[in-house]
Design an enzyme around this catalytic site. Structure first.
Site, PDB file in Angstrom:
ATOM      1  N   HIS A  55       2.131   6.730  14.111  1.00  0.00           N
ATOM      2  CA  HIS A  55       1.765   6.802  12.688  1.00  0.00           C
ATOM      3  C   HIS A  55       3.022   6.687  11.854  1.00  0.00           C
ATOM      4  O   HIS A  55       4.015   7.362  12.146  1.00  0.00           O
ATOM      5  CB  HIS A  55       1.040   8.109  12.371  1.00  0.00           C
ATOM      6  N   ARG A  60       0.822  -1.206   0.000  1.00  0.00           N
ATOM      7  CA  ARG A  60       0.000   0.000   0.000  1.00  0.00           C
ATOM      8  C   ARG A  60       0.860   1.260   0.000  1.00  0.00           C
ATOM      9  O   ARG A  60       1.707   1.419   0.880  1.00  0.00           O
ATOM     10  CB  ARG A  60      -0.801  -0.062   1.302  1.00  0.00           C
TER      11      ARG A  60
HETATM   12  C1  DQA Z   1      -1.747   6.107   9.471  1.00  0.00           C
HETATM   13  C2  DQA Z   1      -2.305   7.474   9.034  1.00  0.00           C
HETATM   14  C3  DQA Z   1      -3.811   7.420   8.853  1.00  0.00           C
HETATM   15  O1  DQA Z   1      -4.303   8.698   8.463  1.00  0.00           O
HETATM   16  C4  DQA Z   1      -4.172   6.405   7.803  1.00  0.00           C
HETATM   17  O2  DQA Z   1      -5.570   6.322   7.666  1.00  0.00           O
HETATM   18  C5  DQA Z   1      -3.567   5.072   8.055  1.00  0.00           C
HETATM   19  C6  DQA Z   1      -2.193   5.000   8.519  1.00  0.00           C
HETATM   20  C7  DQA Z   1      -0.208   6.078   9.484  1.00  0.00           C
HETATM   21  O3  DQA Z   1       0.344   5.135  10.033  1.00  0.00           O
HETATM   22  O4  DQA Z   1       0.440   6.978   8.946  1.00  0.00           O
HETATM   23  O5  DQA Z   1      -4.169   4.040   7.810  1.00  0.00           O
HETATM   24  O6  DQA Z   1      -2.204   5.830  10.773  1.00  0.00           O
END
Ligand code: DQA
Length: 148
Positions: free
Chosen positions: A99, A17
């Site tokens: 994140h 992804r």
């Molecule tokens: C995320 C950031 C989110 O906005 C997104 O929907 C994700 C991954 C990240 O790891 O950067 O699924 O949590």
């Protein structure tokens, strides 16, 4: 000491992804690195991923009593997952939010985290290393607290 590492929706797709945003490593590789770091720190790391908010909540409810802390990347639930937030609060465990991407540099809606006010801290934008750092900080704090 047991630490729960929880990954929310779509994180099972890591490695496939949007690699330029989320990096090359698969979730299994990240979980493997976390377990290795757990061994070095002498703590048990239990990892869990689901695409379903209810399954994440069930996991937190089942595991909270036997764990000492939580590291969570809630995926998009970060931005609206109030049931997940309530489950984290009910666990009474210290939480660090992670994140992979820099949520403050992307679309405006990603810059709001409903989880952040509950978390001890947040790491955003440092890729998979953010998880490892979160584990080091959380375990360091828990060990310091237990020796006080
Ligand atoms: C995320 C950031 C989110 O906005 C997104 O929907 C994700 C991954 C990240 O790891 O950067 O699924 O949590």
């Amino acid at each position: 000491m047991k630490i729960l590492v929880i990954h929310g929706p779509n994180l099972n797709m890591l490695g496939k992804r949007e690699k330029s945003i989320y990096g090359e490593k698969t979730l299994d590789e990240i979980d493997g690195l976390l377990k290795k770091e757990g061994q070095a720190l002498n703590v048990e790391v239990v990892t869990f991923q689901s695409n379903h908010e209810g399954a994440l909540i069930d996991f937190i409810q089942e595991q909270a009593d036997s764990a000492q802390g939580i590291i969570i990347n809630p995926g998009a639930l970060t931005h609206y997952g109030f049931s997940l937030l309530d489950a984290l609060a009910d666990s009474k465990l210290p939480v660090i939010e992670v994140h992979l991407s820099h949520i403050y540099r992307r679309e405006e809606w990603r810059a709001r985290s409903v989880i952040a006010p509950l978390a001890e801290g947040q790491i955003s934008g440092l890729g998979w290393r953010g998880y490892i750092t979160a584990l080091q900080v959380l375990v360091g704090e828990l060990k310091a607290k237990s020796s006080r």
